[in-house]
Motif scaffolding. Structure first.
Motif, PDB file in Angstrom:
ATOM      1  N   ALA A   1      -2.183  -6.627  -6.271  1.00 39.07           N
ATOM      2  CA  ALA A   1      -0.751  -6.401  -6.084  1.00 39.07           C
ATOM      3  C   ALA A   1       0.048  -7.487  -6.790  1.00 39.07           C
ATOM      4  O   ALA A   1      -0.352  -8.661  -6.820  1.00 39.07           O
TER       5      ALA A   1
ATOM      6  N   VAL B   1      -0.866  -3.147  -8.678  1.00 40.33           N
ATOM      7  CA  VAL B   1      -0.083  -2.496  -7.622  1.00 40.33           C
ATOM      8  C   VAL B   1       1.248  -3.236  -7.504  1.00 40.33           C
ATOM      9  O   VAL B   1       1.356  -4.233  -6.802  1.00 40.33           O
TER      10      VAL B   1
ATOM     11  N   ILE C   1       4.845  -4.423  -6.345  1.00 37.40           N
ATOM     12  CA  ILE C   1       5.653  -4.415  -5.124  1.00 37.40           C
ATOM     13  C   ILE C   1       6.976  -5.089  -5.463  1.00 37.40           C
ATOM     14  O   ILE C   1       6.998  -6.175  -6.043  1.00 37.40           O
TER      15      ILE C   1
ATOM     16  N   GLU D   1       7.291  -3.153   4.421  1.00 40.59           N
ATOM     17  CA  GLU D   1       7.081  -2.403   3.181  1.00 40.59           C
ATOM     18  C   GLU D   1       5.896  -2.948   2.404  1.00 40.59           C
ATOM     19  O   GLU D   1       5.063  -2.192   1.884  1.00 40.59           O
TER      20      GLU D   1
ATOM     21  N   TRP E   1       2.625  -1.923   4.084  1.00 38.23           N
ATOM     22  CA  TRP E   1       2.259  -0.530   3.843  1.00 38.23           C
ATOM     23  C   TRP E   1       1.614  -0.370   2.466  1.00 38.23           C
ATOM     24  O   TRP E   1       0.568   0.261   2.334  1.00 38.23           O
ATOM     25  N   ILE E   2       2.231  -0.934   1.449  1.00 40.34           N
ATOM     26  CA  ILE E   2       1.705  -0.776   0.089  1.00 40.34           C
ATOM     27  C   ILE E   2       0.359  -1.468  -0.052  1.00 40.34           C
ATOM     28  O   ILE E   2      -0.578  -0.911  -0.648  1.00 40.34           O
TER      29      ILE E   2
ATOM     30  N   ASP F   1      -2.157   0.750   2.003  1.00 41.56           N
ATOM     31  CA  ASP F   1      -2.386   2.082   1.440  1.00 41.56           C
ATOM     32  C   ASP F   1      -3.099   2.024   0.087  1.00 41.56           C
ATOM     33  O   ASP F   1      -3.925   2.886  -0.215  1.00 41.56           O
ATOM     34  N   SER F   2      -2.806   1.003  -0.692  1.00 40.78           N
ATOM     35  CA  SER F   2      -3.405   0.887  -2.029  1.00 40.78           C
ATOM     36  C   SER F   2      -4.819   0.337  -1.996  1.00 40.78           C
ATOM     37  O   SER F   2      -5.577   0.494  -2.953  1.00 40.78           O
TER      38      SER F   2
ATOM     39  N   TYR G   1       4.556   3.138  -6.362  1.00 43.75           N
ATOM     40  CA  TYR G   1       5.182   3.608  -5.133  1.00 43.75           C
ATOM     41  C   TYR G   1       6.686   3.726  -5.331  1.00 43.75           C
ATOM     42  O   TYR G   1       7.335   2.754  -5.732  1.00 43.75           O
TER      43      TYR G   1
ATOM     44  N   HIS H   1       7.150   4.464   3.896  1.00 41.81           N
ATOM     45  CA  HIS H   1       5.795   4.980   3.709  1.00 41.81           C
ATOM     46  C   HIS H   1       5.721   5.962   2.530  1.00 41.81           C
ATOM     47  O   HIS H   1       5.308   7.121   2.705  1.00 41.81           O
TER      48      HIS H   1
ATOM     49  N   ARG I   1       1.836   7.349  -2.834  1.00 36.81           N
ATOM     50  CA  ARG I   1       1.485   6.642  -4.070  1.00 36.81           C
ATOM     51  C   ARG I   1       1.163   7.611  -5.205  1.00 36.81           C
ATOM     52  O   ARG I   1       0.767   8.757  -4.971  1.00 36.81           O
TER      53      ARG I   1
END
Length: 373
Positions: free
Chosen positions: A63, A87, A89, A97, A100-101, A104-105, A187, A192, A195
């Motif tokens: 990320a 990823v 952000i 937030e 979540w990323i 989820d990633s 994203y 939520h 992706r």
């Protein structure tokens, strides 16, 4: 497009064939420092070797929690060089937030920009067991009290770590990346969000489409300044197009003094959003009013909007008014953008049509970017 192409090919092709070309300008303090395509490729390789030494494997997801800055591009290409997936952000993401990323990633590492971003990750990392690495771009003290720690800057730390890795090993990792491999997980804004996984081929196709749509703007010899967060996917595509075409690229790391950055960098093209372009317009109007030039500005604005809407169909009387304003008023307005700007790429909410026509009328074409998903 062949099955063996990847996003990093452009970096090494530029370094080998056009090594002295200025690929980037990075802001250091109050100055903008040139970075050649050869220097950029060397720095990408050194950082990639550091990622290998740290234990990153192909397919690992890293990320990037940062605003626009040179190191964003450096890290992204280094991650791709070792087969990792980026990823992005947004730098303004809340802890919820970001959590979540990251969750989820399936990210196993995070590159943060500031101590505040590091604190955002610290607040959620206990619930994310897959996170193994956290690197901070701006070194220094992070945390406070008993939790305070001295954090090294990520790029020099990983570059030093990578000295134990041979160049050939890093190049083998780079050359093993294929077109169908996932390059990034994107994203959209929202709670939520779902992706989108984009391959190297997806992004290369988007880059080539962008270049094909704007060949006069994205080419060697031109310069582009990014004023938006690179987590925005259309913005990332146009920055990749700059690397591909050797358009000199700059990313403004903060918005403290945009007019100074524009005046020093003097871009041919900028990347901004509707809000920012609106602020530039309002600032120009406020300045004119403060100087007692209210009537002059209002007349020149009206002419610009009408001329921008009419284009080649403008009647003779309007064209004559536009010629006068182009000599007296519009150069001062374009000076706010460094004096060389002829176009602006926008992302997000579309700019109001009257503002589009205003900018077109003063000599700055506005082009709306779209996401490749």
């Amino acid at each position: 497009m062949t099955d063996e192409e990847s996003l990093t090919d452009m970096v090494w092709a530029n370094a080998e064939r056009f090594g002295a070309t200025i690929g980037f300008r990075r802001r250091l303090g109050g100055s903008w420092v040139d970075v050649t395509t050869r220097e950029f490729a060397t720095q990408v390789l050194e950082l990639a070797k550091g990622l290998i030494a740290a234990g990153l494997r192909p397919g690992d997801r890293i990320a990037l929690l940062s605003g626009p800055r040179y190191e964003w591009s450096l890290f992204e290409f280094a991650c791709w060089s070792v087969g990792c997936v980026t990823v992005p952000i947004a730098a303004t993401a809340t802890p919820a937030e970001a959590e979540w990323i990251l969750s989820d990633s399936g990210a196993c590492g995070v590159v943060v920009e500031t101590p505040e971003h590091r604190e955002t990750v610290r607040r959620v990392v206990d619930r994310l067991p897959e996170i193994v690495w956290v690197w901070q771009l701006d070194g220094g003290v992070a945390g406070s009290g008993d939790l305070a720690e001295d954090v090294p800057a990520a790029v020099p730390e990983l570059t030093a770590l990578g000295t134990q890795i041979y160049d050939d090993r890093a190049h083998e990792r780079r050359l093993s990346v294929r077109t169908e491999d996932i390059a990034t997980v994107a994203y959209p804004d929202g709670d939520h969000p779902k992706r989108s996984e984009l391959t190297h081929g997806d992004l290369l196709a988007a880059v080539r489409a962008t270049i094909g749509a704007h060949p006069a703007l994205l080419r060697s010899g031109n310069s582009l300044l990014v004023l938006l967060a690179p987590a925005d996917l259309p913005t990332r595509v146009v920055t990749l197009a700059c690397v591909y075409t050797r358009t000199t690229l700059g990313l403004v790391p903060d918005a403290d003094d945009l007019f100074t950055d524009l005046g020093v960098f003097r871009p041919r093209v900028i990347v901004a959003d509707a809000e920012l372009l609106g602020r530039f317009h309002d600032a120009a109007r406020s300045k004119a009013y403060a100087e007692g030039n209210m009537a002059v500005f209002d007349t020149a604005e009206s002419v610009a909007v009408s001329y921008g809407a009419a284009g080649d169909r403008a009647p003779l009387a309007l064209r004559l008014k536009h010629v006068v304003a182009s000599k007296v008023v519009y150069p001062k307005l374009r000076a706010s953008f460094g004096g060389r700007c002829v176009a602006a790429f926008t992302s997000g909410e579309p700019l109001d049509i009257s503002r589009v026509n205003f900018y077109r009328g003063i000599g700055i074409e506005v082009h709306e970017l779209t996401a490749p998903v």
